[in-house]
Design an enzyme around this catalytic site. Structure first.
Site, PDB file in Angstrom:
ATOM      1  N   GLY A 168       6.780   6.495  10.408  1.00 31.23           N
ATOM      2  CA  GLY A 168       8.143   6.122  10.046  1.00 31.23           C
ATOM      3  C   GLY A 168       8.265   4.665   9.656  1.00 31.23           C
ATOM      4  O   GLY A 168       8.993   4.319   8.713  1.00 31.23           O
ATOM      5  N   ASP A 169       7.555   3.781  10.355  1.00 29.66           N
ATOM      6  CA  ASP A 169       7.568   2.367   9.995  1.00 29.66           C
ATOM      7  C   ASP A 169       6.923   2.137   8.635  1.00 29.66           C
ATOM      8  O   ASP A 169       7.408   1.341   7.823  1.00 29.66           O
ATOM      9  CB  ASP A 169       6.817   1.551  11.051  1.00 29.66           C
ATOM     10  N   ALA A 170       5.807   2.814   8.398  1.00 28.47           N
ATOM     11  CA  ALA A 170       5.090   2.625   7.139  1.00 28.47           C
ATOM     12  C   ALA A 170       5.943   3.059   5.944  1.00 28.47           C
ATOM     13  O   ALA A 170       5.996   2.374   4.916  1.00 28.47           O
ATOM     14  CB  ALA A 170       3.779   3.399   7.162  1.00 28.47           C
ATOM     15  N   GLY A 173       8.747   0.643   5.408  1.00 29.26           N
ATOM     16  CA  GLY A 173       8.226  -0.567   4.806  1.00 29.26           C
ATOM     17  C   GLY A 173       8.051  -0.444   3.301  1.00 29.26           C
ATOM     18  O   GLY A 173       8.321  -1.388   2.547  1.00 29.26           O
TER      19      GLY A 173
END
Length: 398
Positions: A168-170, A173
């Site tokens: 989810g962060d990737a 980003g």
């Protein structure tokens, strides 16, 4: 060497941990001048996330590559004043504090735009700037669960599974980097363009990838769930285990590829069989088809299977570890792992700059900065002397 497409763009990254900083890092990879702003105590959680070696934050070094680092406590009056005085020299501000936090610090959007009317403010939060969940804290696994993504992973009928990486962060980003490039392009095309606030929800970013879920629910009444390594929309597409214990991911969903797979397996009549003649038919009869394919793989060693599938043009790969990636001739020929200059280790390995631009070879970025590493350099650019910097340091402002 050529400058990247974002050369000349100045980004102030005051975000923490991973998603929003990753967006700024992608821009640094393509030439943007990114200044990483941290609190003076260096308390960013990413500095403590594994891998850490002898107290050195390795993930931090890679995730914040290509940036210069300063410290500043914008919660203090003097720190806020310095921060606002710096903004006219930046094109983009990246932050990911819980909705309303910047306002409480006296750094609301109107104040930011008074300091720099053209400033692009990227606000990456778990759930966005509006709505009943706007002030909730969020982490990658929360975004993944709430977006519907995690519901698609795991064994059929079993518990959903998270990956051993913050997907989810990737994804958020990448959308952050896209938002920056998008708004920079708008301003480059219009000299009169004003600054904007970009409201980026990490949950919405991941949900945006799941195109068919709403329409198949509304029009067909279907709710998609995990199917293990199979896919409910195409077949065959699965993970198969060889006799010698290798796992191969194989996709043969088009009729042409499926036909070639059948030839390689010694089953030339399967493409004419009504059970398998079309993709919808193969999906309906997946259990029977997949059982037969699994048996075929299980009866052969990896090298034998490769010798049959590669000449047939079947899309497949064994499941790579990082050790496999490091040794793979294709990865090596494209220099997909680059060496980042690093003051502690000489160099450190990291994934290459993506995407590549034909004819352009950019400088390799250095690893992420230590806490306040570039304070003297950057504050000097803003007219703050060494004596002033010492005073600010003693006050806990930098």
């Amino acid at each position: 060497m050529n400058e990247g497409a974002l050369a000349g763009v100045r980004i102030l990254d005051m975000a923490t941990v991973l998603a929003a900083p990753a967006g700024a890092t992608h821009c640094a990879d393509h030439g943007a001048d990114v200044v990483k702003l941290e609190l003076p105590d260096g308390s960013d959680a990413l500095r403590g996330l594994a891998p850490v070696k002898d107290g050195v934050p390795l993930w931090w070094k890679i995730a914040n590559r290509g940036k210069r680092g300063i410290t500043l406590d914008v919660r203090k009056s003097r720190g806020r004043d310095i921060f606002l005085s710096m903004l006219p020299r930046f094109d983009v501000l990246v932050e990911n504090f819980r909705t309303g936090t910047m306002d409480r610090w006296g750094l609301d959007l109107a104040t930011l735009h008074r300091a720099n009317p053209k400033l692009i403010v990227i606000r990456l939060t778990g759930f966005g700037q509006t709505g009943p969940y706007a002030t909730r804290p969020g982490f990658a696994r929360v975004f993944e669960a709430m977006s519907g993504f995690t519901n698609l992973t795991g064994e059929a009928g079993g518990a959903p599974l998270h990956a051993n990486f913050p997907v989810g962060d990737a994804v958020a980003g990448l959308y952050c980097a896209f938002a920056i490039a998008m708004e920079v392009a708008r301003q480059r095309g219009d000299a009169t363009a004003k600054g904007v606030e970009v409201d980026l929800s990490a949950t919405e970013a991941l949900f945006r990838l799941l195109d068919p879920l709403p329409v198949e629910h509304e029009q067909l009444g279907q709710v998609r769930h995990a199917e293990g390594n199979c896919a409910s929309y195409t077949a065959p597409s699965n993970m198969y285990r060889t006799r010698d214990g290798m796992h191969l991911s194989v996709v043969a969903s088009s009729h042409a590829i499926f036909s070639r797979l059948c030839e390689a397996m010694g089953q030339p009549d399967w493409p004419k069989d009504p059970r398998f003649a079309t993709n919808p038919a193969r999906v309906r009869n997946l259990a029977e088809l997949d059982s037969a394919i699994s048996e075929w793989f299980a009866a052969r060693d990896y090298t034998e299977i490769v010798a049959l599938l590669e000449p047939a043009g079947i899309p497949f790969s064994k499941v790579y570890t990082i050790a496999d990636i490091e040794q793979d001739p294709h990865y090596r020929s494209r220099e997909a792992i680059i060496r980042l200059p690093d003051p502690d280790y000489g160099t450190l390995p990291a994934p290459c700059v993506v995407p590549r631009v034909t004819g352009r070879r950019q400088a390799v970025p250095r690893t992420g900065p230590s806490v306040g590493e570039h304070n003297a350099e950057i504050y000097g650019e803003f007219g703050i002397s060494a004596n002033e910097l010492d005073a600010l340091r003693s006050e806990g402002v930098v």
